[in-house]
Design an enzyme around this catalytic site. Structure first.
Site, PDB file in Angstrom:
ATOM      1  CD  GLU A  97      -3.089   0.501   0.522  1.00  0.00           C
ATOM      2  OE1 GLU A  97      -2.853   1.120  -0.272  1.00  0.00           O
ATOM      3  OE2 GLU A  97      -4.846  -0.112  -0.122  1.00  0.00           O
ATOM      4  CG  ASP A 101      -6.307   8.295   5.701  1.00  0.00           C
ATOM      5  OD1 ASP A 101      -6.904   8.428   6.715  1.00  0.00           O
ATOM      6  OD2 ASP A 101      -6.500   8.844   5.365  1.00  0.00           O
ATOM      7  CB  THR A 102     -10.606   5.073   8.233  1.00  0.00           C
ATOM      8  OG1 THR A 102     -10.026   3.793   6.700  1.00  0.00           O
ATOM      9  CG2 THR A 102     -10.092   6.591   7.966  1.00  0.00           C
ATOM     10  N   GLY A 103      -7.198   3.271   7.588  1.00  0.00           N
ATOM     11  CA  GLY A 103      -7.376   0.807   7.337  1.00  0.00           C
ATOM     12  C   GLY A 103      -8.332   0.448   7.431  1.00  0.00           C
ATOM     13  CB  THR A 105      -8.151   0.536   1.981  1.00  0.00           C
ATOM     14  OG1 THR A 105      -9.013   1.122   2.035  1.00  0.00           O
ATOM     15  CG2 THR A 105      -7.706  -0.466   0.580  1.00  0.00           C
ATOM     16  CE  LYS A 129      -3.200  11.204   5.858  1.00  0.00           C
ATOM     17  NZ  LYS A 129      -4.687  12.525   5.481  1.00  0.00           N
ATOM     18  CG  ASP A 157      -5.010  10.891  -5.884  1.00  0.00           C
ATOM     19  OD1 ASP A 157      -5.156   9.737  -4.882  1.00  0.00           O
ATOM     20  OD2 ASP A 157      -6.358  11.685  -6.796  1.00  0.00           O
TER      21      ASP A 157
HETATM   22  C1  PRP Z   1      -5.893   5.497  -0.481  1.00  0.00           C
HETATM   23  C2  PRP Z   1      -4.404   4.037  -0.345  1.00  0.00           C
HETATM   24  C3  PRP Z   1      -5.022   3.372   0.732  1.00  0.00           C
HETATM   25  C4  PRP Z   1      -6.407   3.912   0.957  1.00  0.00           C
HETATM   26  C5  PRP Z   1      -6.389   4.368   2.537  1.00  0.00           C
HETATM   27  O1  PRP Z   1      -6.246   5.027  -2.046  1.00  0.00           O
HETATM   28  O2  PRP Z   1      -3.748   4.224  -1.759  1.00  0.00           O
HETATM   29  O3  PRP Z   1      -5.772   2.469  -0.431  1.00  0.00           O
HETATM   30  O4  PRP Z   1      -7.009   4.960   0.448  1.00  0.00           O
HETATM   31  O5  PRP Z   1      -7.323   4.238   3.578  1.00  0.00           O
HETATM   32  P1  PRP Z   1      -8.440   3.448   4.067  1.00  0.00           P
HETATM   33  O6  PRP Z   1      -6.509   3.666   5.124  1.00  0.00           O
HETATM   34  O7  PRP Z   1      -9.031   4.955   4.683  1.00  0.00           O
HETATM   35  O8  PRP Z   1      -8.544   2.840   4.304  1.00  0.00           O
HETATM   36  P2  PRP Z   1      -7.650   5.891  -2.602  1.00  0.00           P
HETATM   37  O9  PRP Z   1      -9.089   5.467  -2.274  1.00  0.00           O
HETATM   38  O10 PRP Z   1      -7.318   7.358  -1.987  1.00  0.00           O
HETATM   39  O11 PRP Z   1      -7.326   5.465  -4.495  1.00  0.00           O
HETATM   40  P3  PRP Z   1      -6.181   5.420  -4.814  1.00  0.00           P
HETATM   41  O12 PRP Z   1      -5.094   4.809  -4.687  1.00  0.00           O
HETATM   42  O13 PRP Z   1      -6.584   5.165  -6.337  1.00  0.00           O
HETATM   43  O14 PRP Z   1      -5.986   7.015  -5.543  1.00  0.00           O
END
Ligand code: PRP
Length: 174
Positions: A97, A101-103, A105, A129, A157
């Site tokens: 990854e 962020d929140t975890g 995904t 984060k 991005d």
């Molecule tokens: C971002 C990043 C992770 C996810 C993490 O993807 O690449 O996959 O967010 O966030 P989380 O911990 O809150 O779930 P994003 O949705 O921005 O898509 P991208 O990678 O296509 O820009």
């Protein structure tokens, strides 16, 4: 528009990616092959650099997910958009990854890919984060812990802008 302010320089990224690649190569030195699964889109540059610095056999896969949103607010639910191409049963999987962020995904991916009976499953993220965590996930390989700021570059991005900046910068959304 001015370039985003530097948070992590190219040199710092290069050094840390080299360290992570060395650690991963050491930890997996006794397995036949690892399967690196890059989470699109954000991980594509990190994955490319990391994969090329490993000294162990590796196979590259990509997966894409999307977060369900209510207006501009993420619900925490994650949906699979594109799956890996080959079965991972019996394989040593490393999810790669750009940021946790929140975890949500990574939690979804560990659960979903873990149910396919890989030989092992570990996680690697360039950024974490820490204070944004809503669901705890195990991060086995971590590049940098950052604050609650909007970061761009090296694959990340802001509204599709600045993904290809060579460093990690901070933007302040209007
Ligand atoms: C971002 C990043 C992770 C996810 C993490 O993807 O690449 O996959 O967010 O966030 P989380 O911990 O809150 O779930 P994003 O949705 O921005 O898509 P991208 O990678 O296509 O820009």
């Amino acid at each position: 528009m001015a370039s985003p302010k530097t948070l992590i320089s190219e040199e710092e990224i290069r050094t840390r990616v080299n360290e992570l690649a060395a650690q991963i190569s050491k930890d997996y030195s006794d397995v036949d092959e690892i399967v690196l699964i890059g989470v699109l889109k954000g991980s594509f540059i990190f994955l490319a650099d990391l994969a090329r610095r490993l000294s162990i056999p590796r196979h590259i896969e990509f997966i894409a997910v999307s977060s369900y949103e209510h207006g501009s607010v993420r619900s925490g639910a994650v949906r699979l958009v594109m799956d890996v191409r080959r079965p991972i049963e019996g394989k040593h999987v490393l999810i790669v990854e750009d940021i946790v962020d929140t975890g949500h995904t990574l939690h979804y991916l560990i659960d979903m890919l873990g149910s396919r009976e890989p030989a092992s499953i570990r996680t690697c993220t360039l950024l974490h984060k820490e204070h944004a965590t809503e669901v705890d996930v195990d991060i086995d390989y971590l590049g940098f812990t950052i604050g609650d700021e909007w970061v761009v570059g090296y694959g990340l991005d802001f509204d599709e802008k600045d993904r290809t900046l060579p460093y990690i910068g901070v933007v302040t959304p209007d």
